[in-house]
Design an enzyme around this catalytic site. Structure first.
Site, PDB file in Angstrom:
ATOM      1  N   LYS A  33       7.225   9.419  -8.301  1.00 35.66           N
ATOM      2  CA  LYS A  33       7.771  10.291  -7.249  1.00 35.66           C
ATOM      3  C   LYS A  33       9.295  10.247  -7.222  1.00 35.66           C
ATOM      4  CE  LYS A  33       5.860   8.911  -3.312  1.00 35.66           C
ATOM      5  NZ  LYS A  33       5.173   7.687  -3.771  1.00 35.66           N
TER       6      LYS A  33
ATOM      7  N   LYS B 136       0.833  -1.205   0.000  1.00 38.47           N
ATOM      8  CA  LYS B 136       0.000   0.000   0.000  1.00 38.47           C
ATOM      9  C   LYS B 136       0.871   1.260   0.000  1.00 38.47           C
ATOM     10  CE  LYS B 136      -3.398   2.197   3.054  1.00 38.47           C
ATOM     11  NZ  LYS B 136      -2.855   3.516   2.764  1.00 38.47           N
TER      12      LYS B 136
ATOM     13  N   ASP C 139      -0.544   0.541  -5.181  1.00 42.32           N
ATOM     14  CA  ASP C 139      -1.257  -0.608  -5.710  1.00 42.32           C
ATOM     15  C   ASP C 139      -0.933  -0.763  -7.187  1.00 42.32           C
ATOM     16  OD1 ASP C 139      -2.328  -0.469  -3.207  1.00 42.32           O
ATOM     17  OD2 ASP C 139      -4.159   0.526  -3.884  1.00 42.32           O
TER      18      ASP C 139
ATOM     19  N   LYS D  66       7.565   0.878   1.853  1.00 46.68           N
ATOM     20  CA  LYS D  66       8.255   0.074   0.839  1.00 46.68           C
ATOM     21  C   LYS D  66       9.658   0.612   0.566  1.00 46.68           C
ATOM     22  CE  LYS D  66       5.097   0.937  -2.180  1.00 46.68           C
ATOM     23  NZ  LYS D  66       4.113   1.628  -1.337  1.00 46.68           N
TER      24      LYS D  66
HETATM   25  N1  LIG Z   1       9.683   0.881  10.549  1.00 46.50           N
HETATM   26  C1  LIG Z   1       9.383   2.198  10.483  1.00 46.50           C
HETATM   27  N2  LIG Z   1       9.399   2.942  11.599  1.00 46.50           N
HETATM   28  C2  LIG Z   1       9.094   4.232  11.557  1.00 46.50           C
HETATM   29  N3  LIG Z   1       8.795   4.903  10.448  1.00 46.50           N
HETATM   30  C3  LIG Z   1       8.763   4.218   9.291  1.00 46.50           C
HETATM   31  C4  LIG Z   1       9.055   2.840   9.246  1.00 46.50           C
HETATM   32  N4  LIG Z   1       8.983   2.433   7.952  1.00 46.50           N
HETATM   33  C5  LIG Z   1       8.641   3.522   7.237  1.00 46.50           C
HETATM   34  N5  LIG Z   1       8.515   4.596   8.022  1.00 46.50           N
HETATM   35  C6  LIG Z   1       8.161   5.952   7.599  1.00 46.50           C
HETATM   36  O1  LIG Z   1       6.992   5.930   6.825  1.00 46.50           O
HETATM   37  C7  LIG Z   1       7.029   6.904   5.817  1.00 46.50           C
HETATM   38  C8  LIG Z   1       6.688   6.296   4.472  1.00 46.50           C
HETATM   39  O2  LIG Z   1       7.680   5.376   4.128  1.00 46.50           O
HETATM   40  P1  LIG Z   1       8.111   5.073   2.624  1.00 46.50           P
HETATM   41  O3  LIG Z   1       8.353   6.294   1.875  1.00 46.50           O
HETATM   42  O4  LIG Z   1       9.185   4.064   2.711  1.00 46.50           O
HETATM   43  O5  LIG Z   1       6.760   4.404   2.154  1.00 46.50           O
HETATM   44  P2  LIG Z   1       6.396   3.880   0.693  1.00 46.50           P
HETATM   45  O6  LIG Z   1       5.583   2.656   0.870  1.00 46.50           O
HETATM   46  O7  LIG Z   1       7.605   3.769  -0.144  1.00 46.50           O
HETATM   47  O8  LIG Z   1       5.479   5.059   0.182  1.00 46.50           O
HETATM   48  P3  LIG Z   1       4.977   5.316  -1.319  1.00 46.50           P
HETATM   49  O9  LIG Z   1       3.885   4.356  -1.574  1.00 46.50           O
HETATM   50  O10 LIG Z   1       4.490   6.716  -1.248  1.00 46.50           O
HETATM   51  O11 LIG Z   1       6.157   5.133  -2.204  1.00 46.50           O
HETATM   52  C9  LIG Z   1       8.432   7.473   5.817  1.00 46.50           C
HETATM   53  O12 LIG Z   1       8.424   8.780   6.291  1.00 46.50           O
HETATM   54  C10 LIG Z   1       9.217   6.568   6.713  1.00 46.50           C
HETATM   55  O13 LIG Z   1      10.147   7.287   7.449  1.00 46.50           O
HETATM   56 MG   LIG Z   2       8.064   4.682  -2.008  1.00 46.31          MG
END
Ligand SMILES: Nc1ncnc2c1ncn2[C@@H]1O[C@H](COP(=O)(O)OP(=O)(O)OP(=O)(O)O)[C@@H](O)[C@H]1O
Ligand SMILES: [Mg+2]
Lengths: 255, 404
Positions: free
Chosen positions: A39, A9, A126, A14
């Site tokens: 992004k 999600k 997704d 991720k």
């Molecule tokens: N284990 C964790 N503990 C604390 N904060 C976390 C953890 N994992 C991720 N985060 C925080 O959650 C936020 C979103 O993380 P991230 O950018 O990795 O998500 P993503 O799934 O890649 O998002 P997107 O779908 O937008 O690409 C970030 O600010 C990150 O610092």
């Molecule tokens: Mg991401």
């Protein structure tokens, strides 16, 4: 070459997880991380918080003169960082962007030149259209891991991804090999996720605890594995990395 | 703007190459498009289409199929058509729209194979990059790899495998003459009457003692087959000089050493001439010829013309092939490059009539028209002539001289 795609999600963690995995694996392997998200922020924690040139950005700028060096940047622990990039929000077609970026990398022989042992695809939210299924087609990733928390919407998204993959079962696509529980500390998180895992016959590879170290490292433009190698969180990422490699090499539970 | 064609038609695309290579092998060919590419192929790129019973279908892609990614609809249509025609294999050939929406040709092909048991191949062509040459290569490469059986583990004496030949660049009379010469000499050419290929050569590639290439597509495939099956090749065909060619074939079979066929050692290029390119004729009096078309066919013409005292340059317009520097001087990437080349001071140009037409009026040079279907299609197909015959070439050299 082991090729792994990370789905989950939006905002679930991720990119954070993938970057830490890459940093952990890079001590033993040649690792390439490919961000498949307009992004273009997948590898920011590996690149000192800097934005790297994206594949599509480079194509736009240089046309046919683009070369691999324009597209691949070396980040923390030597991880080879690639961002597919994409259109400005609101215009263009992001899915087609991913397709074009992949075609460019293939045309330039990125894997033949850099010869990575492990390729990690960090794929946006997704699977919304054909473009975002590109990383799991035959010839790209073979193994899918889904990052999820115990939150309902996150498990719902995980379910959607499993269904999409199931739809492609006879096309020789990648298979879902397991879940990565990125804790959000919601009530009954472990139980909810375990139930989902059972229903889908998938293992939970590892639980990554929620921790402030993530933000701290992120603010410094680094990974937890690189910045706090002695922390228990870094150990958790390394452990996760080991188990994923084992599964990918055929040693783990077959779903 | 370099890719824009102002004066010349776009040359036959990769999808036509795929279809052409598979045309008469007993498969079912499905072009995944709204009908435009299918129309292009069947009407303009495939001279064998009219009156044939080959199964080339159009999937009838519609806007909503594209928007919704309704692959299932297309898969069902293909499977139902296959149920009625019982083909040996199925090929799904791409066009621009499926490429834009990222249609997964290989994945869908695999799904069809799984559901029907009929081998199915997907080709992500779009008619945008490369030319028909690349389509021929990918078609023969993939289908051979997918279907090759193991009837024999070693080669069978006398069996030759003509690779990549297609009416897109080798007119039937040329192909027939060469096959006739091979058969008269006792070689076993696996080919049905009136056909360029046969499923046999695809099913049992290891049985050939030698691969023969008449065009660049064939050359690329011959190199691939050498690497894959250890089959040596002879690239190029004779203009006259049939005996020399046949004995070169025997020689390659005997030695196992692949090469390009030539009657005169390394031909002398016009550009190698001291002071070449500046004025007509070269210091040692050799007239200069420029041959534009398929690189390997061009080198066959160059070999003949060099016997008639010409210093020749050969340029391909259908894309590069690894190793082609052995027989070809370069690739004219786009229309501008072609127009520039034909403005250079050569004494003789050999090219498709549509290219010759662009030579400035009043230029003192000879022209020999060598129609290529991938360029001028039906517009000049009736002007095709026996390009393997020395007498025919001599007659044209003489008339061309009179025109001058
Ligand atoms: N284990 C964790 N503990 C604390 N904060 C976390 C953890 N994992 C991720 N985060 C925080 O959650 C936020 C979103 O993380 P991230 O950018 O990795 O998500 P993503 O799934 O890649 O998002 P997107 O779908 O937008 O690409 C970030 O600010 C990150 O610092
Ligand atoms: Mg991401």
């Amino acid at each position: 070459m082991i090729r792994i795609a990370i789905y989950g999600k939006g905002g679930i963690g991720k990119s954070t997880t993938t970057s830490n995995l890459a940093a952990a694996l890079a001590t033993r392997f040649r690792v390439m991380q490919i961000g498949c998200d307009p992004k273009a922020d997948s590898t920011r924690d590996l690149m000192g918080g800097k934005r790297t040139t994206t594949v599509l950005g480079a194509i736009r700028e240089k046309g046919d003169d683009v070369c691999l060096e324009d597209l691949v940047s070396v980040g923390e622990n030597g991880v080879l960082c690639v961002e597919s990039g994409g259109p400005t929000p609101g215009i263009g077609c992001a899915g087609l962007g991913i397709i074009s970026a992949f075609q460019k990398l293939e045309e330039l022989g990125a894997f033949d030149v850099y010869r990575p042992d492990v390729v990690l695809y960090d794929v946006l939210g997704d699977v919304v259209c054909g473009g975002f299924a590109m990383p799991i087609r035959d010839g790209y990733a073979e193994h899918i891991f889904i990052v999820t928390s115990g939150e309902m919407m996150s498990l719902f998204a995980a379910d959607n991804i499993c269904r999409a993959v199931e739809n492609f079962a006879d096309r020789g696509y990648a298979r879902v090999r397991g879940l990565i529980l990125n804790a959000r500390n919601v009530d009954n998180e472990r139980e909810l996720t375990e139930r989902f895992a059972r229903e889908h016959n998938l293992p939970i590879i590892h639980m990554i605890p929620r921790s402030e170290l993530v933000q701290e490292a992120e603010d410094a433009g680094r990974t937890v594995v690189g910045m706090f190698p002695d922390s228990s969180l870094a150990a958790a990422y390394r452990d996760l990395a080991d188990q994923m490699i084992q599964i990918a090499q055929g040693g783990g539970d077959q779903p | 703007m370099k890719r824009v064609c102002l004066y010349l038609p776009p040359f036959s695309g990769d999808y036509s190459g795929v279809c052409s290579a598979l045309f008469d092998l007993g498969g079912m060919i499905c072009i995944h498009d709204a009908a435009g590419c299918t129309g292009n192929y069947t009407h303009f790129d495939e001279p064998r289409w009219y009156g044939s019973d080959s199964r080339v279908f159009c999937t009838g892609l519609r806007k909503l199929d594209a928007v919704l990614g309704d692959d299932e609809h297309i898969i069902r249509r293909i499977i139902s058509a296959a149920g009625q025609t019982n083909p040996r294999f199925i090929a799904i050939v791409g066009s621009p729209v499926p490429n834009v929406i990222g249609f997964d040709f290989k994945g869908v092909a695999r799904a069809i194979t799984k559901r029907t048991g009929i081998p199915c191949f997907g080709f992500a062509t779009a008619g945008i990059r490369g030319s028909y040459k690349d389509g021929i290569v990918m078609a023969v490469r993939d289908v051979t790899e997918g279907l090759a059986g193991t009837r024999a583990t070693s080669s069978v004496p006398g069996v030759v495998n003509i690779l990549g030949a297609s009416p897109l660049d080798t007119a039937p009379e040329i192909f027939d003459a060469l096959v006739g010469a091979l058969r008269a000499d006792g070689f076993d050419v696996r080919r049905k009457t009136n056909s360029y290929g046969s499923l046999d050569q695809i099913l049992y590639p290891q049985e050939a003692e030698i691969s023969l290439a008449f065009n660049q597509a064939g050359f690329e495939l011959a190199r691939l087959f050498e690497a894959r099956y250890g089959t040596p090749y002879l690239a190029g065909f004779p203009v006259g000089a049939t005996e020399a060619w046949l004995s070169s074939i025997r020689e390659v079979i005997r030695s196992g050493k692949s090469r390009v066929f030539r009657t005169r050692g390394a031909a002398k290029g016009a550009r190698d001439q001291p002071d070449g390119g500046e004025k007509t004729g070269s210091p040692d009096g050799m007239p200069r010829a420029c041959i534009i078309g398929d690189g390997l066919a061009g080198s066959a013409f160059a070999d003949f013309l060099s016997r008639r005292g010409y210093a020749c340059d050969v340029y391909t317009i259908f894309g590069t092939s690894a190793g082609m520097q052995e027989f070809c001087d370069g690739y004219l990437h786009h229309e501008d490059a072609i127009l520039e080349k034909i403005s250079e001071p050569y004494d003789l140009f050999v090219a498709d009539p549509l290219i010759l037409e662009r030579i400035r009026a009043g230029r003192a040079c000879r022209k020999i028209s060598a129609p290529v279907h991938a360029v001028s299609s039906r517009a000049h197909m009736h002007e095709s002539w026996q390009m393997t015959s020395e007498a025919e070439w001599d007659r044209r050299l003489n008339t061309a001289a009179a025109d001058k």
